[in-house]
Motif scaffolding. Structure first.
Motif, PDB file in Angstrom:
ATOM      1  N   TYR A  57    -122.511  79.891  66.326  1.00  0.00           N
ATOM      2  CA  TYR A  57    -121.083  80.182  66.527  1.00  0.00           C
ATOM      3  C   TYR A  57    -120.491  79.021  67.320  1.00  0.00           C
ATOM      4  O   TYR A  57    -121.059  78.592  68.337  1.00  0.00           O
ATOM      5  N   GLU A  58    -119.339  78.537  66.873  1.00  0.00           N
ATOM      6  CA  GLU A  58    -118.684  77.409  67.548  1.00  0.00           C
ATOM      7  C   GLU A  58    -117.583  77.912  68.462  1.00  0.00           C
ATOM      8  O   GLU A  58    -116.635  78.556  68.020  1.00  0.00           O
ATOM      9  N   ASP A  59    -117.732  77.651  69.728  1.00  0.00           N
ATOM     10  CA  ASP A  59    -116.725  77.992  70.728  1.00  0.00           C
ATOM     11  C   ASP A  59    -115.873  76.747  70.968  1.00  0.00           C
ATOM     12  O   ASP A  59    -116.242  75.868  71.746  1.00  0.00           O
ATOM     13  N   GLN A  60    -114.744  76.693  70.289  1.00  0.00           N
ATOM     14  CA  GLN A  60    -113.910  75.490  70.364  1.00  0.00           C
ATOM     15  C   GLN A  60    -113.279  75.299  71.730  1.00  0.00           C
ATOM     16  O   GLN A  60    -112.971  74.180  72.129  1.00  0.00           O
ATOM     17  N   SER A  61    -113.104  76.404  72.459  1.00  0.00           N
ATOM     18  CA  SER A  61    -112.526  76.281  73.813  1.00  0.00           C
ATOM     19  C   SER A  61    -113.566  75.844  74.824  1.00  0.00           C
ATOM     20  O   SER A  61    -113.229  75.329  75.890  1.00  0.00           O
ATOM     21  N   ALA A  62    -114.849  76.073  74.498  1.00  0.00           N
ATOM     22  CA  ALA A  62    -115.975  75.752  75.390  1.00  0.00           C
ATOM     23  C   ALA A  62    -115.888  76.504  76.719  1.00  0.00           C
ATOM     24  O   ALA A  62    -116.440  76.060  77.721  1.00  0.00           O
ATOM     25  N   LYS A  63    -115.190  77.676  76.697  1.00  0.00           N
ATOM     26  CA  LYS A  63    -115.023  78.434  77.939  1.00  0.00           C
ATOM     27  C   LYS A  63    -115.564  79.861  77.838  1.00  0.00           C
ATOM     28  O   LYS A  63    -115.517  80.614  78.810  1.00  0.00           O
ATOM     29  N   MET A  64    -116.037  80.247  76.664  1.00  0.00           N
ATOM     30  CA  MET A  64    -116.496  81.625  76.478  1.00  0.00           C
ATOM     31  C   MET A  64    -117.818  81.848  77.194  1.00  0.00           C
ATOM     32  O   MET A  64    -118.649  80.942  77.320  1.00  0.00           O
ATOM     33  N   VAL A  65    -118.003  83.098  77.667  1.00  0.00           N
ATOM     34  CA  VAL A  65    -119.242  83.487  78.330  1.00  0.00           C
ATOM     35  C   VAL A  65    -120.049  84.332  77.354  1.00  0.00           C
ATOM     36  O   VAL A  65    -119.583  84.710  76.274  1.00  0.00           O
ATOM     37  N   LEU A  66    -121.271  84.660  77.751  1.00  0.00           N
ATOM     38  CA  LEU A  66    -122.195  85.344  76.838  1.00  0.00           C
ATOM     39  C   LEU A  66    -121.636  86.674  76.334  1.00  0.00           C
ATOM     40  O   LEU A  66    -121.732  86.986  75.143  1.00  0.00           O
ATOM     41  N   GLU A 106    -118.688  87.554  75.785  1.00  0.00           N
ATOM     42  CA  GLU A 106    -117.644  87.354  74.789  1.00  0.00           C
ATOM     43  C   GLU A 106    -118.219  86.865  73.461  1.00  0.00           C
ATOM     44  O   GLU A 106    -117.653  87.116  72.387  1.00  0.00           O
ATOM     45  N   VAL A 107    -119.362  86.219  73.524  1.00  0.00           N
ATOM     46  CA  VAL A 107    -119.944  85.610  72.341  1.00  0.00           C
ATOM     47  C   VAL A 107    -120.752  86.608  71.521  1.00  0.00           C
ATOM     48  O   VAL A 107    -120.787  86.534  70.281  1.00  0.00           O
ATOM     49  N   THR A 108    -121.388  87.554  72.170  1.00  0.00           N
ATOM     50  CA  THR A 108    -122.316  88.450  71.454  1.00  0.00           C
ATOM     51  C   THR A 108    -121.637  89.244  70.348  1.00  0.00           C
ATOM     52  O   THR A 108    -122.299  89.641  69.375  1.00  0.00           O
ATOM     53  N   ASP A 109    -120.358  89.481  70.477  1.00  0.00           N
ATOM     54  CA  ASP A 109    -119.647  90.258  69.454  1.00  0.00           C
ATOM     55  C   ASP A 109    -119.052  89.377  68.351  1.00  0.00           C
ATOM     56  O   ASP A 109    -118.430  89.903  67.423  1.00  0.00           O
ATOM     57  N   GLN A 110    -119.215  88.054  68.450  1.00  0.00           N
ATOM     58  CA  GLN A 110    -118.622  87.161  67.469  1.00  0.00           C
ATOM     59  C   GLN A 110    -119.527  87.036  66.234  1.00  0.00           C
ATOM     60  O   GLN A 110    -120.745  87.230  66.322  1.00  0.00           O
ATOM     61  N   PRO A 111    -118.937  86.743  65.066  1.00  0.00           N
ATOM     62  CA  PRO A 111    -119.749  86.556  63.853  1.00  0.00           C
ATOM     63  C   PRO A 111    -120.491  85.222  63.896  1.00  0.00           C
ATOM     64  O   PRO A 111    -119.886  84.182  64.129  1.00  0.00           O
ATOM     65  N   PHE A 112    -121.795  85.259  63.713  1.00  0.00           N
ATOM     66  CA  PHE A 112    -122.617  84.050  63.728  1.00  0.00           C
ATOM     67  C   PHE A 112    -122.921  83.636  62.289  1.00  0.00           C
ATOM     68  O   PHE A 112    -123.258  84.474  61.448  1.00  0.00           O
ATOM     69  N   GLU A 113    -122.829  82.334  62.050  1.00  0.00           N
ATOM     70  CA  GLU A 113    -123.113  81.789  60.726  1.00  0.00           C
ATOM     71  C   GLU A 113    -124.594  81.412  60.644  1.00  0.00           C
ATOM     72  O   GLU A 113    -125.129  80.744  61.529  1.00  0.00           O
ATOM     73  N   THR A 114    -125.262  81.861  59.584  1.00  0.00           N
ATOM     74  CA  THR A 114    -126.688  81.574  59.429  1.00  0.00           C
ATOM     75  C   THR A 114    -126.921  80.069  59.271  1.00  0.00           C
ATOM     76  O   THR A 114    -126.182  79.378  58.565  1.00  0.00           O
ATOM     77  N   SER A 156    -116.600  71.051  71.359  1.00  0.00           N
ATOM     78  CA  SER A 156    -116.889  72.489  71.343  1.00  0.00           C
ATOM     79  C   SER A 156    -118.239  72.763  71.981  1.00  0.00           C
ATOM     80  O   SER A 156    -119.098  71.880  72.090  1.00  0.00           O
ATOM     81  N   ALA A 157    -118.416  74.023  72.378  1.00  0.00           N
ATOM     82  CA  ALA A 157    -119.723  74.512  72.787  1.00  0.00           C
ATOM     83  C   ALA A 157    -120.293  75.305  71.612  1.00  0.00           C
ATOM     84  O   ALA A 157    -119.580  76.065  70.958  1.00  0.00           O
ATOM     85  N   PHE A 158    -121.563  75.116  71.306  1.00  0.00           N
ATOM     86  CA  PHE A 158    -122.206  75.794  70.189  1.00  0.00           C
ATOM     87  C   PHE A 158    -123.215  76.812  70.719  1.00  0.00           C
ATOM     88  O   PHE A 158    -124.069  76.485  71.567  1.00  0.00           O
ATOM     89  N   TRP A 159    -123.087  78.033  70.208  1.00  0.00           N
ATOM     90  CA  TRP A 159    -123.982  79.130  70.609  1.00  0.00           C
ATOM     91  C   TRP A 159    -124.931  79.400  69.458  1.00  0.00           C
ATOM     92  O   TRP A 159    -124.506  79.551  68.308  1.00  0.00           O
ATOM     93  N   LEU A 160    -126.216  79.465  69.762  1.00  0.00           N
ATOM     94  CA  LEU A 160    -127.217  79.824  68.770  1.00  0.00           C
ATOM     95  C   LEU A 160    -127.810  81.188  69.107  1.00  0.00           C
ATOM     96  O   LEU A 160    -128.175  81.444  70.273  1.00  0.00           O
ATOM     97  N   LYS A 161    -127.876  82.024  68.099  1.00  0.00           N
ATOM     98  CA  LYS A 161    -128.468  83.364  68.253  1.00  0.00           C
ATOM     99  C   LYS A 161    -129.796  83.370  67.509  1.00  0.00           C
ATOM    100  O   LYS A 161    -129.839  83.224  66.283  1.00  0.00           O
ATOM    101  N   LEU A 162    -130.893  83.513  68.250  1.00  0.00           N
ATOM    102  CA  LEU A 162    -132.224  83.422  67.676  1.00  0.00           C
ATOM    103  C   LEU A 162    -132.904  84.785  67.724  1.00  0.00           C
ATOM    104  O   LEU A 162    -132.923  85.447  68.794  1.00  0.00           O
ATOM    105  N   THR A 163    -133.455  85.203  66.610  1.00  0.00           N
ATOM    106  CA  THR A 163    -134.269  86.408  66.559  1.00  0.00           C
ATOM    107  C   THR A 163    -135.723  85.982  66.553  1.00  0.00           C
ATOM    108  O   THR A 163    -136.169  85.257  65.641  1.00  0.00           O
TER     109      THR A 163
END
Length: 609
Positions: free
Chosen positions: A32-41, A43-51, A63-70
């Motif tokens: 997930y790309e956080d273009q503001s680079a200000k989001m916290v965890l 706020e991010v967990t509910d966002q749609p992540f691209e595979t 931007s700040a990039f968030w990776l969700k790993l299973t």
């Protein structure tokens, strides 16, 4: 040979197993790309992540990039490895097994001091404890370098082996590059070639580049901020020096002027990027630097294949070297811009890029140095041959001079004795005249040969004195063998200041030449008059006499050493008179020339007033 191929297949298989072992433990990755680079965890967990796959490649971004790993469950501890090591800030969020709903936060990255890192290595790594069930973890990455990140999950043994192999590859590369640096330093010390001196600086920068992108600067600088700034600075300096090097090298082969201007503009942009990095504007300096490297690839090919001058070590060698460099740069730069996301190739290319480019250009310069040394040896041999020839000619000239001096000395005395004896012997007038003329001719030949040697050795210096030109010409005519044939027209007879002896030698040669080679019994006309030559006032003495109607020689041929015309048969002479006269005229700042018609020849001597 088959054993080598088998070993190579084993290495490739091992790399495939290691890569797929990460997939076996990381069952899914989303970004997930956080273009503001200000989001916290939260706020991010509910966002749609691209595979996505194991590698994120988004170029330069703020931007700040968030990776969700299973992550699959495992009974032993594992290491989450993040590459490359020069990413500014990578933060791990993993569930706290002791406090459900809480997160353990661990920071790593180029801006984290080495002493504060929980896992040390040439890669950024996070330790994950054993887990009995599948869990979801998050990574937040933000960097001013390219947003290129690879993740994999490894066991402790695999992680250590991988780190060791990476370190070994990098250190071996640095060792070879230091060897290339030593060769360049020795070659520059011997030959002082500017292009090799600049290659020295490029090689130093390339070694620093390998250490910087390999993650070794935090070991050298205690301040993480300093290490991060030095990494950016090393990258920009390396690119700028490389551009300068290729500008100097390619210019020797006379490539397209537009290609050289393009490279010069790139150097200016590289300098601007360097200034931007120095003042902290990394978001401008680093992307521009990467674009310059990307633009360098077609520019190198343009330079190589538009070159027209076949300088050492040859156009073909230059083109092969630049094609090889283009391939190396492509493997390094492609993943940065998301063109190709094979991260293992990228890591290998970045680790060996300095080594490969150094080897390519060192081979080119080594071949060039050998060619220059061969050329230098050939030049020295040629100089030695010339010096040996000059020494031989000088020795021969000395021998000739000594011989002529000895001959002149031995002949002058007998000639003088013969002259005195003739005066006391009773002979008819015609016999005495012929004998005196022959003796005078022999004496004149000897004098001219000695004078020619003195001229060749540069031992004649004019001695200036003032005298009356009219009286001098009259005295010369009275003492010649046939004064009755000479007609004087002294229209202009001033006092002149020149070397009297040399002036008389020239006049004597001109009069002697006229008496010998004119038609028998014809008149010799001598005239003096004022004459300007090249806007300089002076005096001109001309000798005009008739010649037989036959093919006349070229006027300039008359002054060639040892030249004798077809009408010279039956006349004594050495072919030196006019040649010496022109050279003597030059010594007294005068000029001697000839004008020939079918019936006459006129020789003119001009000297300045």
């Amino acid at each position: 040979m088959s054993h080598r191929y088998f070993s190579a297949l084993l290495v490739l298989f091992g790399a495939w197993v290691m890569t797929h072992s990460a997939w076996a433990q990381i069952t899914h990755i989303g970004v997930y790309e956080d273009q503001s680079a200000k989001m916290v965890l939260d706020e991010v967990t509910d966002q749609p992540f691209e595979t996505m796959g194991l590698t994120l490649a988004r170029g330069y971004s703020q931007s700040a990039f968030w990776l969700k790993l299973t992550v699959a469950p495992d009974s032993q501890a594992r290491f989450l490895r993040i590459r490359p090591p020069y990413l500014d800030d990578v933060t791990l969020y993993r569930p706290d097994s002791d406090d459900p709903g809480a997160w353990i936060v661990v920071r790593n990255g180029d801006r984290v001091p080495m002493a504060q890192r929980r896992v040390w290595g040439v890669s950024l790594a996070f330790a994950l404890p054993a887990a009995q069930q599948e869990q979801t973890i998050y990574l937040r990455m933000q960097t001013q370098s390219s947003s290129l990140m690879n993740v994999d999950l490894l066991t402790m043994q695999t992680f250590q082996q991988s780190e060791f192999h990476t370190m070994l590859l990098q250190l071996l590369s640095v060792a070879v590059m230091l060897g290339i640096l030593l060769w360049a330093a020795l070659d520059y010390g011997v030959n002082r070639q500017p292009i090799v001196g600049l290659f020295l600086l490029v090689q130093l920068a390339q070694i620093s580049y390998v250490l910087a992108i390999g993650g070794y600067l935090p070991l050298i600088f205690t301040s993480a901020e300093t290490a991060d700034q030095m990494t950016s600075l090393v990258v920009v300096v390396t690119v700028t020096l490389t551009l300068l090097f290729h500008r100097m090298l390619a210019a020797q082969f006379n490539p397209s002027a537009l290609a050289l201007h393009t490279l010069s503009a790139m150097i200016v942009l590289g300098t601007v990027s360097l200034m931007a990095v120095l003042v902290g504007q990394l978001q401008f300096g680093l992307p521009v630097t990467s674009l310059l490297v990307l633009a360098l690839m077609p520019t190198l090919l343009w330079l190589a294949f538009s070159a027209k001058r076949n300088e050492l070590p040859g156009l073909a060698t230059l083109r092969v070297a630049y094609v090889a460099l283009t391939f190396v740069l492509f493997f390094v730069m492609a993943p940065i811009f998301g063109i190709w996301v094979s991260f293992d190739v990228y890591i290998w290319a970045t680790s060996t890029q300095g080594l490969l480019t150094g080897l390519i250009m060192a081979a080119f310069l080594f071949k060039r140095s050998l060619a220059l040394q061969r050329e230098s040896i050939e030049d020295r041999l040629q100089v030695a041959r010339v010096q040996e020839k000059l020494f031989s000619e000088r020795q021969l000239a000395d021998d000739q001079r000594q011989f002529l001096d000895m001959l002149a000395h031995e002949l002058k005395t007998p000639l003088g004795v013969i002259q005195l004896t003739l005066d006391s012997v009773t002979l008819d007038w015609m016999q005495q005249k012929r004998l005196h003329r022959s003796l005078s001719t022999m004496s004149a030949v000897i004098d001219r040969c000695r004078l020619s040697l003195r001229l060749d050795e540069g031992r004649l210096e004019p001695v200036l004195e003032q005298f009356n030109i009219g009286q001098t010409v009259q005295d010369l005519v009275l003492t010649c063998q046939e004064p009755q044939r000479v007609h004087l027209a002294l229209d202009y007879a001033p006092l002149v200041r020149t070397d009297r002896e040399l002036f008389l030698v020239i006049l004597h040669n001109l009069l002697d030449n006229a008496l010998k080679y004119s038609l028998q019994g014809t008149e010799i006309r001598i005239k003096t008059q004022a004459h300007r030559l090249a806007d300089v006032a002076g005096l001109c003495v001309t000798f005009d006499n008739e010649i037989a109607r036959e093919p006349a020689p070229d006027p300039e041929t008359l002054f060639v050493k040892y030249f004798r015309g077809t009408n010279a048969s039956g006349q004594t002479g050495s072919g030196l008179g006019l040649h010496l006269s022109r050279r003597l005229a030059g010594i007294i700042k005068g000029h001697l020339w000839a004008e020939i018609t079918p019936n006459s020849i006129k020789l003119s001597l001009w000297i300045p007033n």
